[in-house]
Design an enzyme around this catalytic site. Structure first.
Site, PDB file in Angstrom:
ATOM      1  N   GLY A  48       0.821  -1.212   0.000  1.00  0.00           N
ATOM      2  CA  GLY A  48       0.000   0.000   0.000  1.00  0.00           C
ATOM      3  C   GLY A  48       0.850   1.254   0.000  1.00  0.00           C
ATOM      4  O   GLY A  48       0.560   2.216  -0.722  1.00  0.00           O
ATOM      5  N   LEU A  49       1.917   1.225   0.794  1.00  0.00           N
ATOM      6  CA  LEU A  49       2.819   2.381   0.843  1.00  0.00           C
ATOM      7  C   LEU A  49       3.407   2.654  -0.542  1.00  0.00           C
ATOM      8  O   LEU A  49       3.409   3.794  -1.009  1.00  0.00           O
ATOM      9  CB  LEU A  49       3.955   2.106   1.853  1.00  0.00           C
ATOM     10  CG  LEU A  49       5.123   3.091   1.833  1.00  0.00           C
ATOM     11  CD1 LEU A  49       4.668   4.489   2.245  1.00  0.00           C
ATOM     12  CD2 LEU A  49       6.258   2.621   2.737  1.00  0.00           C
ATOM     13  N   ASN A  65       0.443   5.074   7.902  1.00  0.00           N
ATOM     14  CA  ASN A  65       1.602   4.169   7.837  1.00  0.00           C
ATOM     15  C   ASN A  65       2.166   3.920   9.239  1.00  0.00           C
ATOM     16  O   ASN A  65       2.252   4.825  10.072  1.00  0.00           O
ATOM     17  CB  ASN A  65       2.681   4.765   6.923  1.00  0.00           C
ATOM     18  CG  ASN A  65       3.841   3.814   6.735  1.00  0.00           C
ATOM     19  OD1 ASN A  65       4.795   3.820   7.503  1.00  0.00           O
ATOM     20  ND2 ASN A  65       3.746   2.959   5.746  1.00  0.00           N
ATOM     21  N   SER A  66       2.593   2.680   9.475  1.00  0.00           N
ATOM     22  CA  SER A  66       3.036   2.252  10.807  1.00  0.00           C
ATOM     23  C   SER A  66       4.284   2.979  11.295  1.00  0.00           C
ATOM     24  O   SER A  66       4.556   2.993  12.495  1.00  0.00           O
ATOM     25  CB  SER A  66       3.321   0.750  10.795  1.00  0.00           C
ATOM     26  OG  SER A  66       2.172   0.045  10.433  1.00  0.00           O
ATOM     27  N   ASP A  84      -1.734  -5.903   0.057  1.00  0.00           N
ATOM     28  CA  ASP A  84      -1.815  -5.136   1.296  1.00  0.00           C
ATOM     29  C   ASP A  84      -3.202  -4.476   1.310  1.00  0.00           C
ATOM     30  O   ASP A  84      -3.426  -3.491   0.608  1.00  0.00           O
ATOM     31  CB  ASP A  84      -0.698  -4.087   1.277  1.00  0.00           C
ATOM     32  CG  ASP A  84      -0.702  -3.202   2.501  1.00  0.00           C
ATOM     33  OD1 ASP A  84      -1.588  -3.373   3.367  1.00  0.00           O
ATOM     34  OD2 ASP A  84       0.189  -2.327   2.586  1.00  0.00           O
ATOM     35  N   ASP A  86      -4.561  -2.868   3.719  1.00  0.00           N
ATOM     36  CA  ASP A  86      -4.625  -1.833   4.758  1.00  0.00           C
ATOM     37  C   ASP A  86      -5.564  -2.291   5.882  1.00  0.00           C
ATOM     38  O   ASP A  86      -5.514  -3.431   6.307  1.00  0.00           O
ATOM     39  CB  ASP A  86      -5.057  -0.492   4.153  1.00  0.00           C
ATOM     40  CG  ASP A  86      -3.947   0.140   3.309  1.00  0.00           C
ATOM     41  OD1 ASP A  86      -2.786  -0.279   3.455  1.00  0.00           O
ATOM     42  OD2 ASP A  86      -4.242   1.038   2.506  1.00  0.00           O
ATOM     43  N   HIS A 133       3.991  -7.135  13.197  1.00  0.00           N
ATOM     44  CA  HIS A 133       4.764  -5.986  12.736  1.00  0.00           C
ATOM     45  C   HIS A 133       5.508  -5.350  13.899  1.00  0.00           C
ATOM     46  O   HIS A 133       5.020  -5.337  15.033  1.00  0.00           O
ATOM     47  CB  HIS A 133       3.836  -4.961  12.070  1.00  0.00           C
ATOM     48  CG  HIS A 133       4.523  -4.098  11.059  1.00  0.00           C
ATOM     49  ND1 HIS A 133       5.836  -4.264  10.686  1.00  0.00           N
ATOM     50  CD2 HIS A 133       4.085  -3.041  10.328  1.00  0.00           C
ATOM     51  CE1 HIS A 133       6.164  -3.368   9.778  1.00  0.00           C
ATOM     52  NE2 HIS A 133       5.116  -2.610   9.542  1.00  0.00           N
ATOM     53  N   LYS A 156      -6.268   4.409   7.600  1.00  0.00           N
ATOM     54  CA  LYS A 156      -5.055   4.017   8.314  1.00  0.00           C
ATOM     55  C   LYS A 156      -3.950   5.054   8.078  1.00  0.00           C
ATOM     56  O   LYS A 156      -4.047   5.904   7.177  1.00  0.00           O
ATOM     57  CB  LYS A 156      -4.586   2.621   7.891  1.00  0.00           C
ATOM     58  CG  LYS A 156      -4.364   2.355   6.406  1.00  0.00           C
ATOM     59  CD  LYS A 156      -3.200   3.071   5.725  1.00  0.00           C
ATOM     60  CE  LYS A 156      -1.835   2.701   6.241  1.00  0.00           C
ATOM     61  NZ  LYS A 156      -1.360   1.408   5.749  1.00  0.00           N
ATOM     62  N   ARG A 187      -2.769  -8.928  10.301  1.00  0.00           N
ATOM     63  CA  ARG A 187      -1.570  -8.185  10.724  1.00  0.00           C
ATOM     64  C   ARG A 187      -1.811  -7.545  12.084  1.00  0.00           C
ATOM     65  O   ARG A 187      -2.752  -6.764  12.251  1.00  0.00           O
ATOM     66  CB  ARG A 187      -1.252  -7.144   9.662  1.00  0.00           C
ATOM     67  CG  ARG A 187      -0.251  -6.084  10.073  1.00  0.00           C
ATOM     68  CD  ARG A 187       0.224  -5.365   8.835  1.00  0.00           C
ATOM     69  NE  ARG A 187       0.718  -4.042   9.094  1.00  0.00           N
ATOM     70  CZ  ARG A 187       1.132  -3.207   8.139  1.00  0.00           C
ATOM     71  NH1 ARG A 187       1.071  -3.578   6.879  1.00  0.00           N
ATOM     72  NH2 ARG A 187       1.577  -2.011   8.431  1.00  0.00           N
TER      73      ARG A 187
HETATM   74  C1  SPV Z   1       3.359  -1.506   3.107  1.00  0.00           C
HETATM   75  O1  SPV Z   1       4.340  -1.884   2.446  1.00  0.00           O
HETATM   76  O2  SPV Z   1       2.496  -0.768   2.655  1.00  0.00           O
HETATM   77  C2  SPV Z   1       3.194  -1.956   4.492  1.00  0.00           C
HETATM   78  C3  SPV Z   1       4.365  -2.267   5.287  1.00  0.00           C
HETATM   79  O3  SPV Z   1       2.089  -1.991   4.959  1.00  0.00           O
HETATM   80  S1  SPV Z   1       4.714  -0.886   6.283  1.00  0.00           S
HETATM   81  O4  SPV Z   1       5.038   0.228   5.432  1.00  0.00           O
HETATM   82  O5  SPV Z   1       5.812  -1.325   7.098  1.00  0.00           O
HETATM   83  O6  SPV Z   1       3.577  -0.583   7.115  1.00  0.00           O
HETATM   84 MG    MG Z   2       0.750  -0.907   3.959  1.00  0.00          MG
END
Ligand code: SPV
Ligand code: MG
Length: 283
Positions: A39-40, A114-115, A77, A79, A180, A112, A149
């Site tokens: 997703g990122l 990003n983590s 992904d 999300d 994660h 969401k 996740r």
């Molecule tokens: C992504 O690659 O979109 C992910 C992994 O969800 S992270 O960026 O670590 O959340």
């Molecule tokens: Mg993602």
């Protein structure tokens, strides 16, 4: 081999990030067994934030570019499911339509974030997330793989909460757990795995703990690794270098031998099939 079969057979699988048809083809050509449709990375390739700024239909369009161009399986992904359980159902139906049979969803809220941005992000309730897992599994059918996740460690919660959530997601029907972490060592995911005792296959995303070797993950019971964003980041690096060189030199002389040839480009697109197609249908 499908992702479901790989999990069932306890295969070691590297899921390499791709964000469009071209990068998916590169991943397959290099030899990876599966793709992480990040997703990122997909958002970044559109110049958008990783905050569900891209609509889910835009994501489906990109995924279709990928599945049209490759044979290896794609783990999408998903999300936090693009909304509530209704959006999960719609999204999974569309994935099936484009022959994609694996999705990961995370126990955060919609939209969401990003983590790796901010601290202590709020998590979805266990009940709500379990219902999304059930909705995805019921919609996807027997050959659809759902990876749940767990964001508890990312959000500063305890190991006990991460384990409790994973157990609940297993009960709800998840096929595997992605644990994660944003620590710069793998200690926390190894601790999780030690307590988890292989109840379901585990996935890790070593973006921040990039020094850890694959064999160490396997020794700790983690067979599935996601290299989450490294093609989009390498393309940023390379595109910037090329653009700066041409801009400064006002010439191509210093780039021609440092970039892919046109033949390499043609071989990544449907152009590679033209000889065969012309022979069959244009003779
Ligand atoms: C992504 O690659 O979109 C992910 C992994 O969800 S992270 O960026 O670590 O959340
Ligand atoms: Mg993602």
């Amino acid at each position: 081999m499908s992702i479901q079969e790989r999990l069932k057979n306890k295969k070691q699988t590297q899921f390499m990030e791709a964000h469009n048809g071209l990068s998916a083809r590169i991943v397959e050509q290099v030899g990876f067994e599966a793709i992480w449709a990040s997703g990122l990375s997909i958002s970044a390739s559109m110049g958008l934030s990783d905050r569900n700024e891209a609509s889910w239909t835009q994501v489906i369009n990109i995924l279709e570019q990928m599945s049209d161009n490759i044979e290896i399986p794609i783990l999408v992904d998903g999300d936090s499911g693009f909304g509530n359980y209704l959006n999960v159902i719609r999204f999974v139906k569309k994935l099936k339509n484009i022959s994609i049979n694996a999705m990961c969803i995370e126990d955060k809220l919609f939209p969401k974030i990003n983590s790796f941005i901010g601290e202590n992000q709020e998590l979805a309730s266990v009940e709500e997330f379990c219902n999304k897992i059930k909705a995805a599994k019921d919609t996807g059918g027997d050959n659809f793989t759902l990876i749940a996740r767990v964001e508890a460690l990312i959000s500063g919660k305890t190991m006990a909460e991460a384990l409790d959530r994973a157990e609940a997601y297993k009960q709800a029907g998840a096929d595997a757990i992605l644990i994660h972490s944003k620590q710069n060592t793998a200690i926390e995911v190894f601790e999780f795995s030690q307590h988890w005792k292989e109840k379901l296959p585990l996935f890790a995303v070593p973006t921040k703990y990039y020094n850890t070797k694959y064999s160490e993950f396997v020794d700790h019971g983690i067979n599935n690794l996601i290299w989450a964003n490294h093609l989009i980041r390498s393309s940023i690096y390379s595109m910037k270098k090329t653009a700066e060189t041409i801009y400064n030199d006002k010439s191509l002389i210093n780039v021609e031998h440092n970039i892919s040839t046109l033949d390499e480009l043609f071989n990544l697109t449907n152009e590679r099939n033209m000889k065969k197609l012309n022979k069959l249908y244009n003779s």
